[in-house]
Design a protein around this motif. Structure first.
Motif, mmCIF file in Angstrom:
data_model
loop_
_atom_site.group_PDB
_atom_site.id
_atom_site.type_symbol
_atom_site.label_atom_id
_atom_site.label_comp_id
_atom_site.label_asym_id
_atom_site.label_seq_id
_atom_site.Cartn_x
_atom_site.Cartn_y
_atom_site.Cartn_z
ATOM 1 N N ALA A 152 0.845 -1.201 0.000
ATOM 2 C CA ALA A 152 0.000 0.000 0.000
ATOM 3 C C ALA A 152 0.879 1.249 0.000
ATOM 4 O O ALA A 152 0.623 2.210 -0.740
ATOM 5 C CB ALA A 152 -0.930 -0.008 1.206
ATOM 6 N N GLU A 153 1.904 1.242 0.818
ATOM 7 C CA GLU A 153 2.843 2.371 0.854
ATOM 8 C C GLU A 153 3.558 2.525 -0.489
ATOM 9 O O GLU A 153 3.744 3.643 -0.993
ATOM 10 C CB GLU A 153 3.864 2.166 1.973
ATOM 11 N N THR A 154 3.957 1.400 -1.076
ATOM 12 C CA THR A 154 4.621 1.432 -2.384
ATOM 13 C C THR A 154 3.720 2.069 -3.435
ATOM 14 O O THR A 154 4.166 2.905 -4.238
ATOM 15 C CB THR A 154 5.003 0.005 -2.809
ATOM 16 N N LEU A 155 2.451 1.687 -3.438
ATOM 17 C CA LEU A 155 1.501 2.256 -4.391
ATOM 18 C C LEU A 155 1.265 3.749 -4.134
ATOM 19 O O LEU A 155 1.175 4.546 -5.078
ATOM 20 C CB LEU A 155 0.171 1.499 -4.325
ATOM 21 N N TYR A 156 1.162 4.115 -2.880
ATOM 22 C CA TYR A 156 0.918 5.518 -2.551
ATOM 23 C C TYR A 156 2.036 6.407 -3.098
ATOM 24 O O TYR A 156 1.775 7.427 -3.748
ATOM 25 C CB TYR A 156 0.805 5.681 -1.036
ATOM 26 N N TYR A 157 3.286 6.013 -2.834
ATOM 27 C CA TYR A 157 4.397 6.847 -3.284
ATOM 28 C C TYR A 157 4.635 6.739 -4.791
ATOM 29 O O TYR A 157 5.291 7.614 -5.375
ATOM 30 C CB TYR A 157 5.656 6.516 -2.488
ATOM 31 N N ALA A 158 4.091 5.707 -5.434
ATOM 32 C CA ALA A 158 4.157 5.621 -6.894
ATOM 33 C C ALA A 158 3.268 6.673 -7.550
ATOM 34 O O ALA A 158 3.495 7.066 -8.700
ATOM 35 C CB ALA A 158 3.751 4.229 -7.373
ATOM 36 N N MET A 159 2.245 7.141 -6.816
ATOM 37 C CA MET A 159 1.304 8.113 -7.377
ATOM 38 C C MET A 159 1.369 9.479 -6.718
ATOM 39 O O MET A 159 0.832 10.452 -7.253
ATOM 40 C CB MET A 159 -0.128 7.556 -7.277
ATOM 41 N N LYS A 160 1.992 9.588 -5.570
ATOM 42 C CA LYS A 160 2.024 10.850 -4.827
ATOM 43 C C LYS A 160 2.867 11.888 -5.570
ATOM 44 O O LYS A 160 3.916 11.569 -6.114
ATOM 45 C CB LYS A 160 2.601 10.616 -3.430
ATOM 46 N N GLY A 161 2.399 13.125 -5.545
ATOM 47 C CA GLY A 161 3.173 14.213 -6.131
ATOM 48 C C GLY A 161 3.070 14.262 -7.643
ATOM 49 O O GLY A 161 2.209 13.639 -8.258
ATOM 50 N N ALA A 162 3.982 15.013 -8.240
ATOM 51 C CA ALA A 162 3.958 15.190 -9.696
ATOM 52 C C ALA A 162 4.420 13.920 -10.389
ATOM 53 O O ALA A 162 5.404 13.292 -9.994
ATOM 54 C CB ALA A 162 4.867 16.356 -10.085
ATOM 55 N N GLY A 163 3.683 13.535 -11.433
ATOM 56 C CA GLY A 163 4.061 12.354 -12.191
ATOM 57 C C GLY A 163 3.635 11.071 -11.499
ATOM 58 O O GLY A 163 3.250 11.065 -10.327
ATOM 59 N N THR A 164 3.719 9.988 -12.244
ATOM 60 C CA THR A 164 3.319 8.673 -11.737
ATOM 61 C C THR A 164 4.386 7.649 -12.105
ATOM 62 O O THR A 164 4.871 7.639 -13.235
ATOM 63 C CB THR A 164 1.979 8.230 -12.362
ATOM 64 N N ASP A 165 4.742 6.830 -11.142
ATOM 65 C CA ASP A 165 5.644 5.708 -11.420
ATOM 66 C C ASP A 165 4.792 4.572 -11.975
ATOM 67 O O ASP A 165 4.348 3.686 -11.246
ATOM 68 C CB ASP A 165 6.360 5.297 -10.133
ATOM 69 N N ASP A 166 4.539 4.625 -13.278
ATOM 70 C CA ASP A 166 3.630 3.667 -13.903
ATOM 71 C C ASP A 166 4.124 2.237 -13.810
ATOM 72 O O ASP A 166 3.331 1.308 -13.659
ATOM 73 C CB ASP A 166 3.397 4.044 -15.376
ATOM 74 N N HIS A 167 5.429 2.060 -13.902
ATOM 75 C CA HIS A 167 5.976 0.697 -13.822
ATOM 76 C C HIS A 167 5.618 0.050 -12.488
ATOM 77 O O HIS A 167 5.144 -1.094 -12.445
ATOM 78 C CB HIS A 167 7.492 0.739 -13.999
ATOM 79 N N THR A 168 5.826 0.791 -11.392
ATOM 80 C CA THR A 168 5.504 0.257 -10.062
ATOM 81 C C THR A 168 4.008 0.065 -9.901
ATOM 82 O O THR A 168 3.555 -0.952 -9.357
ATOM 83 C CB THR A 168 6.041 1.201 -8.975
ATOM 84 N N LEU A 169 3.224 1.028 -10.361
ATOM 85 C CA LEU A 169 1.770 0.945 -10.250
ATOM 86 C C LEU A 169 1.240 -0.296 -10.966
ATOM 87 O O LEU A 169 0.451 -1.072 -10.404
ATOM 88 C CB LEU A 169 1.137 2.203 -10.834
ATOM 89 N N ILE A 170 1.679 -0.509 -12.185
ATOM 90 C CA ILE A 170 1.227 -1.673 -12.959
ATOM 91 C C ILE A 170 1.706 -2.967 -12.310
ATOM 92 O O ILE A 170 0.933 -3.919 -12.154
ATOM 93 C CB ILE A 170 1.746 -1.583 -14.411
ATOM 94 N N ARG A 171 2.975 -2.995 -11.925
ATOM 95 C CA ARG A 171 3.552 -4.227 -11.369
ATOM 96 C C ARG A 171 2.798 -4.683 -10.122
ATOM 97 O O ARG A 171 2.445 -5.866 -9.994
ATOM 98 C CB ARG A 171 5.030 -4.004 -11.036
ATOM 99 N N VAL A 172 2.532 -3.757 -9.194
ATOM 100 C CA VAL A 172 1.890 -4.149 -7.943
ATOM 101 C C VAL A 172 0.424 -4.506 -8.168
ATOM 102 O O VAL A 172 -0.051 -5.547 -7.696
ATOM 103 C CB VAL A 172 2.023 -3.031 -6.886
ATOM 104 N N VAL A 173 -0.313 -3.665 -8.891
ATOM 105 C CA VAL A 173 -1.746 -3.922 -9.091
ATOM 106 C C VAL A 173 -1.971 -5.225 -9.849
ATOM 107 O O VAL A 173 -2.798 -6.055 -9.451
ATOM 108 C CB VAL A 173 -2.424 -2.740 -9.817
ATOM 109 N N VAL A 174 -1.228 -5.442 -10.917
ATOM 110 C CA VAL A 174 -1.419 -6.649 -11.720
ATOM 111 C C VAL A 174 -0.966 -7.893 -10.959
ATOM 112 O O VAL A 174 -1.681 -8.903 -10.913
ATOM 113 C CB VAL A 174 -0.673 -6.538 -13.066
ATOM 114 N N SER A 175 0.209 -7.829 -10.339
ATOM 115 C CA SER A 175 0.747 -9.032 -9.698
ATOM 116 C C SER A 175 -0.017 -9.432 -8.440
ATOM 117 O O SER A 175 -0.053 -10.609 -8.076
ATOM 118 C CB SER A 175 2.232 -8.837 -9.358
ATOM 119 N N ARG A 176 -0.681 -8.472 -7.773
ATOM 120 C CA ARG A 176 -1.383 -8.781 -6.522
ATOM 121 C C ARG A 176 -2.899 -8.842 -6.689
ATOM 122 O O ARG A 176 -3.614 -9.114 -5.716
ATOM 123 C CB ARG A 176 -1.057 -7.736 -5.452
#
Length: 221
Positions: A152-176
């Motif tokens: 949950a923390e990993t996902l939050y910081y992948a989206m927090k602030g300017a820009g999105t860490d799409d790689h992390t967002l996709i990896r966690v959501v899809v894999s879990r």
């Protein structure tokens, strides 16, 4: 059945890190990559950071079984001696205990460490280590305490602030999505005063957003 329709499976008490690491190693070894994951890690890292990564990849963590309180006391004392009570830091002691003890054992060690030292283990890691090794040890501690909270923390910081860490967002959501995403959603809502669904909705767009929201499974009020 309602939870299944949401695209998640909730009764997941933990994960088998030994099996996961073995699957990763086999997937990397000799196929299109032409080398093992462990060899690539050794080639791209160094020092105690490399050592900790290799120990984790070797997947030699003890199986969860009955808790040996004497061993818990011994390991907590060893960590205290290796960090707060030592001039410098015995990184190897942290690596050995964090990388080989069972999940349930380490949870008890962290509690015992707090009793013995007066510090959370994360505070000691922050003071006694730095750089990549510090971040790796903290990630191990967080995942031992609670995988859903850590992700949950990993996902939050992948989206927090300017820009999105799409790689992390996709990896966690899809894999879990079929493992413990429902539990990750609950931790996200509890810890960050918003829902994972809402944050994805506000941070993405188009078919990409639709796909992620479908995998996410629903809003958490």
């Amino acid at each position: 059945m309602a939870q299944v329709l949401k695209g998640t499976v909730t009764p997941f008490p933990g994960f088998d890190e030994r099996a996961d690491a073995e699957v990763l190693r086999k997937a990397m070894k000799g196929l299109e990559y032409g080398s093992s994951l462990e060899d690539d890690v050794v080639g791209d890292t160094s020092g105690y950071y490399q050592r900790m990564l290799v120990v984790l990849l070797q997947a030699n963590r003890d199986p969860d079984a009955g808790i040996d309180e004497a061993q818990v006391e011994q390991d907590a004392q060893a960590l205290f001696q290796a960090g707060e009570l030592k001039w410098g830091t015995d990184e190897e002691k942290f690596i050995t205990i964090f990388g080989t003890r069972s999940v349930s054992h380490l949870r008890r060690v962290f509690d015992k460490y707090m009793t013995i030292s007066g510090f959370q283990i994360e505070e000691t890691i922050d003071r006694e280590t730095s750089g990549n090794l510090e971040q790796l040890l903290l990630a191990v501690v967080k995942s031992i305490r609670s995988i859903p909270a850590y992700l949950a923390e990993t996902l939050y910081y992948a989206m927090k602030g300017a820009g999105t860490d799409d790689h992390t967002l996709i990896r966690v959501v899809v894999s879990r999505s079929e493992i413990d995403l429902f539990n990750i959603r609950k931790e996200f809502r509890k810890n960050f005063a918003t829902s994972l669904y809402s944050m994805i909705k506000g941070d993405t767009s188009g078919d990409y957003k639709k796909a992620l929201l479908m995998l996410c499974g629903g809003e958490d009020d």
